[in-house]
Design a protein around this motif. Structure first.
Motif, short mmCIF file in Angstrom:
data_model
loop_
_atom_site.label_atom_id
_atom_site.label_comp_id
_atom_site.label_asym_id
_atom_site.label_seq_id
_atom_site.Cartn_x
_atom_site.Cartn_y
_atom_site.Cartn_z
N THR A 1 45.69 53.49 9.60
CA THR A 1 46.65 54.45 10.12
C THR A 1 46.49 55.76 9.36
N ASP A 2 46.37 56.85 10.11
CA ASP A 2 46.22 58.15 9.46
C ASP A 2 47.55 58.73 9.00
N HIS A 3 48.59 58.57 9.80
CA HIS A 3 49.89 59.15 9.47
C HIS A 3 50.99 58.18 9.86
N ILE A 4 52.07 58.23 9.11
CA ILE A 4 53.23 57.39 9.41
C ILE A 4 54.43 58.31 9.61
N LEU A 5 55.19 58.05 10.68
CA LEU A 5 56.43 58.78 10.95
C LEU A 5 57.55 57.75 10.98
N ILE A 6 58.56 57.96 10.16
CA ILE A 6 59.75 57.11 10.17
C ILE A 6 60.94 58.01 10.46
N ASP A 7 61.57 57.80 11.62
CA ASP A 7 62.74 58.58 12.00
C ASP A 7 63.99 57.82 11.59
N GLU A 8 65.11 58.52 11.49
CA GLU A 8 66.40 57.94 11.07
C GLU A 8 66.23 57.23 9.71
N PHE A 9 65.50 57.87 8.82
CA PHE A 9 65.17 57.24 7.54
C PHE A 9 66.41 56.97 6.69
N GLN A 10 67.50 57.69 6.95
CA GLN A 10 68.72 57.44 6.18
C GLN A 10 69.25 56.02 6.39
N ASP A 11 68.79 55.36 7.45
CA ASP A 11 69.24 53.99 7.74
C ASP A 11 68.37 52.94 7.07
N THR A 12 67.51 53.34 6.15
CA THR A 12 66.59 52.42 5.49
C THR A 12 67.31 51.58 4.43
N SER A 13 67.11 50.29 4.49
CA SER A 13 67.69 49.38 3.49
C SER A 13 66.69 49.19 2.35
N GLY A 14 67.15 48.56 1.29
CA GLY A 14 66.27 48.28 0.15
C GLY A 14 65.08 47.42 0.56
N MET A 15 65.31 46.42 1.41
CA MET A 15 64.22 45.54 1.85
C MET A 15 63.21 46.32 2.69
N GLN A 16 63.72 47.17 3.57
CA GLN A 16 62.80 47.96 4.39
C GLN A 16 61.98 48.92 3.52
N TRP A 17 62.64 49.55 2.53
CA TRP A 17 61.92 50.46 1.64
C TRP A 17 60.83 49.71 0.87
N ALA A 18 61.14 48.49 0.45
CA ALA A 18 60.14 47.69 -0.26
C ALA A 18 58.92 47.42 0.63
N ASN A 19 59.11 47.36 1.94
CA ASN A 19 58.00 47.17 2.87
C ASN A 19 57.29 48.47 3.21
N PHE A 20 58.06 49.57 3.36
CA PHE A 20 57.47 50.87 3.71
C PHE A 20 56.68 51.47 2.55
N ARG A 21 57.21 51.34 1.32
CA ARG A 21 56.64 52.03 0.16
C ARG A 21 55.14 51.78 -0.03
N PRO A 22 54.66 50.52 0.01
CA PRO A 22 53.21 50.32 -0.18
C PRO A 22 52.37 51.00 0.90
N LEU A 23 52.87 51.01 2.13
CA LEU A 23 52.13 51.68 3.21
C LEU A 23 52.05 53.18 2.96
N LEU A 24 53.18 53.76 2.56
CA LEU A 24 53.21 55.20 2.28
C LEU A 24 52.36 55.53 1.05
N GLN A 25 52.41 54.68 0.03
CA GLN A 25 51.60 54.92 -1.17
C GLN A 25 50.12 54.82 -0.85
N GLU A 26 49.73 53.87 -0.01
CA GLU A 26 48.33 53.73 0.41
C GLU A 26 47.88 54.98 1.16
N ASN A 27 48.71 55.45 2.08
CA ASN A 27 48.36 56.67 2.82
C ASN A 27 48.23 57.87 1.88
N ALA A 28 49.16 57.98 0.94
CA ALA A 28 49.12 59.09 -0.01
C ALA A 28 47.85 59.04 -0.85
N ALA A 29 47.45 57.83 -1.26
CA ALA A 29 46.23 57.68 -2.06
C ALA A 29 44.99 58.09 -1.27
#
Length: 195
Positions: A1-29
């Motif tokens: 995946t080249d880019h990730i878009l997450i809308d309504e991010f204010q509704d993110t729970s701790g569990m969801q963030w734990a799943n999103f973070r590695p994907l975002l970190q991989e993309n950033a790297a």
């Protein structure tokens, strides 16, 4: 995946963030850019276990190496000008009151969430906000008092010519709107020709 878009991010729970973070970190790297869209002020509703601190500070802290850029949009294109003006006054007052308190909550973090509360309105349609408080009458439950008061407001709006199609009733939980709907059917069926 080249880019990730997450809308309504204010509704993110701790569990969801734990799943999103590695994907975002991989993309950033890999030098890719991602977009997280949301309004931390809306996280007060705690939709499905959301946590305002994730959007408010955790993303910047945990994604610091990706150099996240926060952009605040100060123009409200959706709401009518009187509603934007109400929100501006409401949140300004909230921030002033929060500055007076300290206690169990992280007041400094909450103040940071609400630092950019002022918005400009471009929608010049009419609109209004009414906050009404009520107390139960003799022998009346709290729920019935709220339903009675809400129904009174709806009837006043209808009597003043406001079409049903533009009246909205918001509740925090779905069981509250269900109680309200049942009360309306029981007590106001005549409004819709159901009696």
């Amino acid at each position: 995946t080249d880019h990730i878009l997450i809308d309504e991010f204010q509704d993110t729970s701790g569990m969801q963030w734990a799943n999103f973070r590695p994907l975002l970190q991989e993309n950033a790297a890999r030098g890719m850019q991602d977009l997280l869209v949301g309004d931390v002020k809306q996280a007060i509703y705690r939709f499905r276990g959301s946590n305002a601190d994730i959007m408010g500070s955790q993303v910047e802290r945990e994604m610091g190496s990706a150099e996240p850029r926060v952009e605040t949009l100060d123009t409200n294109r959706r709401s009518a000008a009187p509603i934007v003006a109400f929100n501006n006054r409401f949140f300004r007052n909230l921030v002033e009151r929060l500055q007076c308190y300290s206690g169990d909550c992280n007041t400094a973090e909450i103040l940071r969430h609400y630092a950019d509360v002022e918005q400009q309105a471009v929608n010049l349609q009419e609109g209004s906000v009414n906050i009404i408080t009520t107390t139960p009458e003799d022998g009346e439950s709290r729920d019935d008092a709220i339903c009675r008061c809400t129904a009174g407001q709806v009837v006043r709006l209808l009597d003043s010519g406001v079409p049903q199609s533009v009246i909205a009733i918001l509740t925090r939980r779905s069981d509250e709107i269900e109680k309200l709907a049942k009360w309306f059917i029981r007590n106001l069926a005549w409004l819709w020709g159901l009696d």
